[in-house]
Design an enzyme around this catalytic site. Structure first.
Site, PDB file in Angstrom:
ATOM      1  N   ARG A 137      11.262 -66.589 -55.897  1.00 16.33           N
ATOM      2  CA  ARG A 137      10.815 -66.274 -57.374  1.00 16.33           C
ATOM      3  C   ARG A 137      12.075 -65.913 -58.099  1.00 16.33           C
ATOM      4  O   ARG A 137      12.068 -66.316 -59.182  1.00 16.33           O
ATOM      5  CB  ARG A 137       9.997 -65.001 -57.381  1.00 16.33           C
ATOM      6  CG  ARG A 137       8.483 -65.425 -56.772  1.00 16.33           C
ATOM      7  CD  ARG A 137       7.638 -63.988 -56.541  1.00 16.33           C
ATOM      8  NE  ARG A 137       6.309 -64.588 -56.358  1.00 16.33           N
ATOM      9  CZ  ARG A 137       5.465 -63.963 -55.457  1.00 16.33           C
ATOM     10  NH1 ARG A 137       6.075 -62.788 -55.227  1.00 16.33           N
ATOM     11  NH2 ARG A 137       4.100 -64.378 -55.496  1.00 16.33           N
TER      12      ARG A 137
ATOM     13  N   HIS B 194       9.303 -56.007 -48.401  1.00 16.58           N
ATOM     14  CA  HIS B 194       8.415 -56.762 -49.444  1.00 16.58           C
ATOM     15  C   HIS B 194       7.582 -56.022 -50.217  1.00 16.58           C
ATOM     16  O   HIS B 194       6.370 -55.958 -50.309  1.00 16.58           O
ATOM     17  CB  HIS B 194       7.685 -57.939 -48.513  1.00 16.58           C
ATOM     18  CG  HIS B 194       6.907 -58.783 -49.520  1.00 16.58           C
ATOM     19  ND1 HIS B 194       7.433 -59.457 -50.415  1.00 16.58           N
ATOM     20  CD2 HIS B 194       5.628 -59.371 -49.211  1.00 16.58           C
ATOM     21  CE1 HIS B 194       6.668 -60.364 -50.774  1.00 16.58           C
ATOM     22  NE2 HIS B 194       5.365 -60.382 -49.894  1.00 16.58           N
TER      23      HIS B 194
END
Ligand code: APR
Length: 323
Positions: free
Chosen positions: A157, A181
């Site tokens: 991303r 995460h």
């Protein structure tokens, strides 16, 4: 020469997309497992029926996990990806969700330990770094054979947003994200570059901060669009890269949640847990962990992410001591 077998547990959005990417890249035979009757069989057959167009010879099978014995079909898997889990429902706290998903991971981990103890496992069920720890505790697998998705997706991303901003090929943009995460992941600006040129020379501080922020909430951005459900294409593609590096022994360096011990524990200030770090991934799983030096501001962020991983792992330990 034996055929490569990849098993995907949880044939929902992530699991089914992943199966498509694995087959499209001709990485091996794929087995889908899910608790919902008929879904893994149906999705497997549907995908299989399209393969003549791709000219790939993957055999794709589906198994409803009516009983633990169904997991006998995991035997011989080189890679197993765990996406089985529940999404958070209204009224459910994060801890409730964690406990629910630990129960699911427990059943899966025991079966993997029994039928495929030598497999390399990629844990995707969120929170992936914590679930990787739960999986490790309950499966009996060697820790280096277990990886958690996180950095691979967050870094993809990050690189995409940088490439979008610079108007350049994603191929030429490098950069990685480490840590948990979650919202306190650590995108590493200092090591980010486009065509070898440091990002800090190409973009203003404000732009970089915006991109870092967007990366941190990248998962949330997709949820806001979709309304029901979360991201699955980018997760599926990121997992495919990790699986491919294992299967083809590519030795790619991909950030993901890996088990931290020994000298790495001293360096990273966390021990016996899984957290996102740059990892060399090959046939042996996590073959090498790279120790990244922190500058003071980065260290502050890192400590925060370590704290949050440690406190979530304490919930796993609590679950284990009472079940
Ligand atoms: N055994 C096998 N499959 C299970 C089990 C179980 N005990 N419990 C749930 N599943 C299956 C569900 O039936 C469902 O098909 O797991 C699948 C999960 O799929 P989705 O709900 O579509 O969720 P998905 O978007 O694929 O995400 C899966 O990955 O990225 C993470 O946060 C995400 O934890 C989530 C996981």
């Amino acid at each position: 020469m034996t055929r490569t077998k990849i098993s995907v547990i949880g044939a929902g959005n992530v699991g089914a997309s992943l199966a498509q990417f694995l087959v499209n890249r001709d990485l091996g035979d794929v087995s889908l497992f899910d608790v919902i009757e008929g879904v893994p069989e149906g999705k497997a057959l549907d995908l299989y029926e399209g393969t003549p167009h791709w000219g790939v010879d993957s055999r794709i099978s589906g198994f409803t996990t009516k009983s633990p014995e169904v997991y006998k079909n995991l035997e011989g898997s080189e890679v197993i990806v765990v996406t089985a889990g529940l999404a958070r429902k209204p009224g459910m706290s994060r801890d409730d969700l964690l406990n629910k998903n630990i129960e699911i991971i427990r059943d899966v981990a025991k079966s993997v330990g029994k039928y495929a103890p030598k497999a390399k496992v990629i844990v995707v069920t969120n929170p992936a770094d914590i679930m990787a720890y739960a999986f490790y505790k309950m499966s009996g697998l060697k820790p280096e054979n277990i990886l958690g998705l996180g950095g691979a997706l967050d870094s993809a991303r990050f690189r995409t947003f940088l490439a979008m901003e610079l108007g350049v090929s994603v191929k030429d943009v490098n950069g990685f994200v480490i840590g948990g995460h979650g919202d306190d992941m650590v995108p590493f600006i200092r090591y980010s570059s486009a065509g070898g040129i440091p990002i800090e020379k190409l973009l203003s501080r404000e732009k970089i901060d915006e991109i870092v922020k967007r990366t941190r909430f990248g998962g949330g951005e997709i949820v806001n669009f979709l309304k029901t459900g979360s991201a699955y294409y980018a997760p599926g593609i990121s997992i495919t890269s990790m699986a491919e590096s294992i299967i083809k022994d590519k030795k790619r360096i991909i950030p993901c949640a890996a088990f931290i011990s020994g000298k790495h524990a001293e360096h990273y200030g966390i021990s016996g847990k899984f957290i996102g770090v740059p990892v060399k991934i090959g046939t042996e799983g996590a073959e090498h962990i790279y120790d990244i030096d922190f500058q003071p501001a980065e260290l502050e962020l890192w400590k925060k992410t370590v704290e949050s991983v440690n406190s979530s792992c304490a919930l796993v330990d609590k679950f284990l001591s009472t079940h």
